[in-house]
Motif scaffolding. Structure first.
Motif, short mmCIF file in Angstrom:
data_model
loop_
_atom_site.label_atom_id
_atom_site.label_comp_id
_atom_site.label_asym_id
_atom_site.label_seq_id
_atom_site.Cartn_x
_atom_site.Cartn_y
_atom_site.Cartn_z
N PRO A 1 38.13 82.51 21.79
CA PRO A 1 38.41 83.50 20.74
C PRO A 1 37.51 84.72 20.82
O PRO A 1 37.97 85.85 20.64
N VAL A 2 36.23 84.51 21.10
CA VAL A 2 35.30 85.64 21.15
C VAL A 2 35.65 86.56 22.32
O VAL A 2 35.69 87.78 22.17
N LEU A 3 35.92 85.98 23.50
CA LEU A 3 36.28 86.79 24.66
C LEU A 3 37.59 87.53 24.42
O LEU A 3 37.72 88.71 24.78
N ARG A 4 38.55 86.86 23.81
CA ARG A 4 39.84 87.48 23.54
C ARG A 4 39.67 88.70 22.63
O ARG A 4 40.25 89.76 22.89
N GLU A 5 38.87 88.54 21.61
CA GLU A 5 38.67 89.67 20.69
C GLU A 5 37.91 90.80 21.38
O GLU A 5 38.19 91.98 21.14
#
Length: 242
Positions: A19-23
């Motif tokens: 999730p962090v990388l996607r954001e």
């Protein structure tokens, strides 16, 4: 052009991305559009100056207060410097802080709703930037405007920021558009104790962009209008507003 919300949803559904990388990918791509918009706007300066005459005439027909007259009421060089610092130093950092607060501190449906509003609003703004290049008031000393950033500093168009700043993208004002977005989201979904500061930031941003002669009144109207369009397009966050 692919719909920004559709692109967002596809990225959200991709396996293997944390999730962090996607954001990070989404937001970095969004901010990267600024530099793209700047490069595509090169060579449109004559049209930008013509459009400024059009906007000035339209504002006069609407009997809007003269930005030059309001700027003449700023009492001192120190006041101009303070306004310039706010214009240069708050816009991007506050948006980054807002996104981080939303991602780590708020329910994910609310964060995704706010982030999608930002993507749609900014995407629409970049289209307007390309179709309607516009010179800001500070480029017209013959109309009584002072380029306070050049005279007193700091300037958003010197140093590292010069590489991403499009000086002929006055319409719409994303300074105002983003500030109103933050206020809208916080009032709708955030804790009450930061709603008032968020609204005051939006109001002060309007004053800052006008008094520094970086935007016309109608630039702010357009930036807010694009937010209303984004609200109409993006599905609201589910659940009860807090």
């Amino acid at each position: 052009m692919k719909h920004p919300v559709a692109v967002t949803l596809r990225l959200e559904s991709r396996p293997g991305l944390s999730p962090v990388l996607r954001e990070f990918v989404l937001i970095a791509g969004l901010f990267g559009l600024y530099k793209l918009g700047r490069s595509l706007a090169q060579g449109k300066e004559p049209l930008a100056f013509q459009n400024a005459q059009l906007i000035r005439g339209l504002e006069a027909a609407l009997h809007l207060p003269s930005e030059a007259w309001l700027q003449s009421l700023v009492p001192s060089a120190g006041a101009f410097t303070t306004l310039n610092v706010y214009y240069v130093g708050v816009h991007f950092p506050l948006m980054i802080a807002f996104l981080l607060w939303g991602f780590f501190g708020r329910p994910q449906p609310e964060y995704r709703w706010a982030r999608n509003l930002l993507i749609v609003q900014t995407g629409l703004a970049l289209v307007v930037h390309l179709l309607f290049p516009l010179a800001p008031p500070r480029m017209f000393p013959q109309w009584g405007f002072l380029d306070s950033m050049t005279v007193y500093g700091p300037s958003a168009y010197d140093g590292p920021s010069a590489g991403v700043a499009n000086q002929f993208a006055a319409m719409p004002s994303l300074h105002i558009g983003w500030a109103v977005l933050i206020a809208y989201v916080v009032v709708r979904t955030g804790p009450r104790w930061i709603a008032i500061p968020a609204v005051l930031h939006a109001l002060f941003t309007v004053a800052v962009v006008v008094l520094t002669a970086n935007h016309w009144w109608l630039d702010g109207v357009a930036g807010t209008g694009l937010l209303l369009m984004a609200v109409a397009v993006v599905r609201p966050a589910p659940g009860r507003w807090t």
